[in-house]
Design a protein around this motif. Structure first.
Motif, PDB file in Angstrom:
ATOM      1  N   SER A  70      29.217  40.424  29.091  1.00  0.00           N
ATOM      2  CA  SER A  70      30.051  39.243  28.818  1.00  0.00           C
ATOM      3  C   SER A  70      29.601  38.039  29.647  1.00  0.00           C
ATOM      4  N   GLY A  71      28.541  38.213  30.441  1.00  0.00           N
ATOM      5  CA  GLY A  71      28.003  37.076  31.189  1.00  0.00           C
ATOM      6  C   GLY A  71      28.377  37.052  32.658  1.00  0.00           C
ATOM      7  N   VAL A  72      29.022  38.111  33.153  1.00  0.00           N
ATOM      8  CA  VAL A  72      29.359  38.189  34.576  1.00  0.00           C
ATOM      9  C   VAL A  72      28.169  38.789  35.327  1.00  0.00           C
ATOM     10  N   THR A  73      27.729  38.132  36.384  1.00  0.00           N
ATOM     11  CA  THR A  73      26.686  38.718  37.227  1.00  0.00           C
ATOM     12  C   THR A  73      27.338  39.802  38.083  1.00  0.00           C
ATOM     13  N   VAL A  74      26.758  40.989  38.078  1.00  0.00           N
ATOM     14  CA  VAL A  74      27.295  42.097  38.875  1.00  0.00           C
ATOM     15  C   VAL A  74      26.220  42.519  39.877  1.00  0.00           C
ATOM     16  N   SER A  75      26.602  42.541  41.148  1.00  0.00           N
ATOM     17  CA  SER A  75      25.656  42.902  42.214  1.00  0.00           C
ATOM     18  C   SER A  75      26.253  44.013  43.060  1.00  0.00           C
ATOM     19  N   VAL A  76      25.372  44.711  43.752  1.00  0.00           N
ATOM     20  CA  VAL A  76      25.809  45.715  44.725  1.00  0.00           C
ATOM     21  C   VAL A  76      25.063  45.454  46.029  1.00  0.00           C
ATOM     22  N   VAL A  77      25.731  45.689  47.147  1.00  0.00           N
ATOM     23  CA  VAL A  77      25.087  45.512  48.451  1.00  0.00           C
ATOM     24  C   VAL A  77      24.126  46.690  48.677  1.00  0.00           C
ATOM     25  N   GLU A  78      22.867  46.355  48.844  1.00  0.00           N
ATOM     26  CA  GLU A  78      21.806  47.363  48.956  1.00  0.00           C
ATOM     27  C   GLU A  78      22.117  48.368  50.080  1.00  0.00           C
ATOM     28  N   GLU A  79      22.533  47.862  51.245  1.00  0.00           N
ATOM     29  CA  GLU A  79      22.785  48.751  52.383  1.00  0.00           C
ATOM     30  C   GLU A  79      23.948  49.705  52.109  1.00  0.00           C
ATOM     31  N   LEU A 105      32.778  34.265  36.837  1.00  0.00           N
ATOM     32  CA  LEU A 105      32.858  35.260  37.914  1.00  0.00           C
ATOM     33  C   LEU A 105      31.491  35.801  38.294  1.00  0.00           C
ATOM     34  N   HIS A 106      31.372  36.157  39.567  1.00  0.00           N
ATOM     35  CA  HIS A 106      30.283  37.001  40.058  1.00  0.00           C
ATOM     36  C   HIS A 106      30.985  38.185  40.709  1.00  0.00           C
ATOM     37  N   LEU A 107      30.662  39.383  40.300  1.00  0.00           N
ATOM     38  CA  LEU A 107      31.336  40.563  40.847  1.00  0.00           C
ATOM     39  C   LEU A 107      30.386  41.292  41.800  1.00  0.00           C
ATOM     40  N   LEU A 108      30.860  41.507  43.020  1.00  0.00           N
ATOM     41  CA  LEU A 108      30.044  42.157  44.044  1.00  0.00           C
ATOM     42  C   LEU A 108      30.667  43.494  44.430  1.00  0.00           C
ATOM     43  N   LEU A 109      29.880  44.556  44.352  1.00  0.00           N
ATOM     44  CA  LEU A 109      30.333  45.884  44.771  1.00  0.00           C
ATOM     45  C   LEU A 109      29.865  46.106  46.200  1.00  0.00           C
ATOM     46  N   ASN A 110      30.780  46.501  47.075  1.00  0.00           N
ATOM     47  CA  ASN A 110      30.432  46.750  48.468  1.00  0.00           C
ATOM     48  C   ASN A 110      31.216  47.986  48.921  1.00  0.00           C
ATOM     49  N   MET A 164      35.265  26.288  37.982  1.00  0.00           N
ATOM     50  CA  MET A 164      35.431  27.009  39.247  1.00  0.00           C
ATOM     51  C   MET A 164      34.775  28.379  39.151  1.00  0.00           C
ATOM     52  N   LYS A 165      33.891  28.666  40.114  1.00  0.00           N
ATOM     53  CA  LYS A 165      33.240  29.978  40.118  1.00  0.00           C
ATOM     54  C   LYS A 165      33.814  30.833  41.254  1.00  0.00           C
ATOM     55  N   VAL A 166      34.185  32.051  40.930  1.00  0.00           N
ATOM     56  CA  VAL A 166      34.825  32.938  41.898  1.00  0.00           C
ATOM     57  C   VAL A 166      33.969  34.182  42.123  1.00  0.00           C
ATOM     58  N   LEU A 167      33.775  34.506  43.391  1.00  0.00           N
ATOM     59  CA  LEU A 167      33.133  35.768  43.749  1.00  0.00           C
ATOM     60  C   LEU A 167      34.213  36.829  43.916  1.00  0.00           C
ATOM     61  N   GLN A 168      34.168  37.829  43.056  1.00  0.00           N
ATOM     62  CA  GLN A 168      35.132  38.931  43.113  1.00  0.00           C
ATOM     63  C   GLN A 168      34.479  40.071  43.897  1.00  0.00           C
ATOM     64  N   ILE A 169      35.060  40.467  45.011  1.00  0.00           N
ATOM     65  CA  ILE A 169      34.457  41.547  45.806  1.00  0.00           C
ATOM     66  C   ILE A 169      35.310  42.802  45.677  1.00  0.00           C
ATOM     67  N   VAL A 170      34.675  43.860  45.233  1.00  0.00           N
ATOM     68  CA  VAL A 170      35.360  45.148  45.093  1.00  0.00           C
ATOM     69  C   VAL A 170      34.793  46.089  46.149  1.00  0.00           C
ATOM     70  N   GLU A 171      35.636  46.553  47.062  1.00  0.00           N
ATOM     71  CA  GLU A 171      35.199  47.496  48.104  1.00  0.00           C
ATOM     72  C   GLU A 171      35.876  48.852  47.975  1.00  0.00           C
ATOM     73  N   GLN A 172      37.063  48.853  47.379  1.00  0.00           N
ATOM     74  CA  GLN A 172      37.790  50.111  47.189  1.00  0.00           C
ATOM     75  C   GLN A 172      37.290  50.761  45.902  1.00  0.00           C
ATOM     76  N   ALA A 173      37.265  52.078  45.894  1.00  0.00           N
ATOM     77  CA  ALA A 173      36.787  52.761  44.684  1.00  0.00           C
ATOM     78  C   ALA A 173      37.590  54.031  44.455  1.00  0.00           C
ATOM     79  N   PHE A 174      37.728  54.405  43.215  1.00  0.00           N
ATOM     80  CA  PHE A 174      38.442  55.636  42.815  1.00  0.00           C
ATOM     81  C   PHE A 174      39.857  55.644  43.402  1.00  0.00           C
ATOM     82  N   ARG A 175      40.439  54.455  43.554  1.00  0.00           N
ATOM     83  CA  ARG A 175      41.724  54.310  44.214  1.00  0.00           C
ATOM     84  C   ARG A 175      42.884  54.402  43.219  1.00  0.00           C
ATOM     85  N   ALA A 176      42.727  53.714  42.097  1.00  0.00           N
ATOM     86  CA  ALA A 176      43.829  53.644  41.129  1.00  0.00           C
ATOM     87  C   ALA A 176      43.280  53.756  39.707  1.00  0.00           C
ATOM     88  N   THR A 177      42.316  54.626  39.555  1.00  0.00           N
ATOM     89  CA  THR A 177      41.644  54.699  38.247  1.00  0.00           C
ATOM     90  C   THR A 177      42.541  55.327  37.180  1.00  0.00           C
TER      91      THR A 177
END
Lengths: 137, 108, 126
Positions: free
Chosen positions: C80-89, C36-41, C1-14
């Motif tokens: 560790s082999g996780v693809t990490v992407s960021v939304v260009e816009e 996992l594929h981790l997407l920053l938005n 099973m492959k899961v796309l993890q989307i992170v949109e919140q930042a500096f929230r609970a660091t």
């Protein structure tokens, strides 16, 4: 052993601060109504949902005492859903992120709720028919 | 291809990301996969007739099926007949059914 | 099973894990084999261009010893082999497009998201 389908939920919000919390509990209720076994991974503030020392209180603004006010408590909501699952022959598993519990000092939880780690979320999700993550803001 | 079921809790009036979520739902349906969206919480506020949001208007004219959580509507005293045409009032059993059917269910 | 993890919140609970809590959770799940594929938005686009650690907190005589190091944590996920992407816009809107992003991190246009969503089994929006 229930042969029903299983749904996993990950949830992050504490008992009273967000409308997400009541929507989440309504989703659990609807999922049990639909005949699903439930697995919950409570992360961050959501670990306080099962804290056994939550206390109802009266409310002088409302002019009501403790019994009359019947203050809602999330530990009671969990217990009610556990009971509903039992009555329907469904399972209802609840795991709190253990480190999140320790940081918040909410170690005492109601019966039927345990502690674990994000590895348990992956284990739950891998074994479930589907998973819904409800992030916080 | 699994269908999508998007639970939209954010309102475009407070959260600019909501408009991006609408556009994403359109892109997903344009990619050939059925998409349903259930408006919940403040996400329902855009469902009222007369609201002004061009991104949501575009969503309304797309092939995305739109629903609004009846409980959230009642909380806000939005009557079902006040909804934009094309939005159907629904209960959360719709989400449970989507999860059990294997849809990709996403919370926004 | 492959899961796309989307992170949109930042500096929230660091402060909680001296880490972003969802990056931390992703590393924990990756350690037990999660695909996992981790997407920053959204505001998490800032994570894509982080260098070094966050400023340490200080209250009275108390001082934080290990402030979060988002760059290091994202790098560890990539290694560790996780693809990490960021939304260009999301970078462009915030004036971050010209900043160097973390090594190995991909930039994806918003129009590519439908294809990314279609490529995974589940989408987890945190």
């Amino acid at each position: 052993m229930s042969t029903a389908q299983t749904l996993t939920f990950a949830f992050m919000d504490p008992p009273f601060e967000s409308e997400r919390t009541t929507t989440f509990f309504r989703l659990l209720e609807a999922s049990l109504e639909a005949g699903a076994n439930i697995k919950v991974f409570a992360y961050e503030g959501a670990v306080a949902l099962a804290f056994s020392k939550q206390q109802a209180h009266g409310n002088s603004v409302h002019g009501r005492g403790v019994d009359e006010e019947a203050h809602p408590l999330s530990r009671q909501w969990i217990a009610a859903l556990q009971q509903k699952a039992k009555e329907r022959g469904l399972t209802f598993d609840w795991i709190n992120c253990g480190l999140c519990v320790d940081e918040r000092g909410v170690n005492e939880v109601i019966s039927g709720c345990g502690r674990g780690s994000p590895a348990d979320l992956w284990k739950f999700a891998s074994a479930a028919d589907n998973t819904l993550v409800i992030g916080t803001r | 291809m699994k269908r999508y079921f998007i639970i939209q809790s954010q309102s475009p009036f407070n959260d600019p990301a909501a408009e991006q979520h609408y556009a994403l739902a359109k892109d997903l349906v344009d990619s050939g996969v059925p998409v349903r969206m259930l408006l919940v919480q403040h996400g329902t506020t855009v469902a009222h007739q007369g609201t002004q949001n061009s991104a949501f208007q575009q969503l309304l004219s797309s092939d995305v099926e739109l629903y609004a959580d009846r409980f959230a509507l009642h909380e806000r005293q939005i009557q079902e007949e006040e909804l934009h045409p094309g939005i159907v009032a629904a209960d959360l059993d719709l989400v449970a059914e989507a999860l059990l059917a294997g849809d990709k269910v996403i919370w926004h | 099973m492959k899961v796309l993890q989307i992170v949109e919140q930042a500096f929230r609970a660091t402060g909680e894990e001296q880490d972003d809590t969802i990056l931390w959770l992703s590393r924990s799940m990756r350690a037990v084999g999660a695909e996992l594929h981790l997407l920053l938005n959204g505001n998490a686009a800032y994570y894509a261009v982080q260098q070094g650690h966050l400023p340490p907190l200080r209250f009275g005589h108390w001082q934080q010893s290990h402030p979060a190091n988002i760059e290091q944590d994202l790098q560890a996920l990539i290694d560790s082999g996780v693809t990490v992407s960021v939304v260009e816009e999301a970078l462009v809107e915030r004036g971050l497009a010209q900043k160097p992003s973390i090594k190995g991190l991909q930039r994806l246009p918003r129009k590519a998201l439908a294809s990314l969503y279609n490529s995974v089994d589940q989408v987890w929006q945190w």
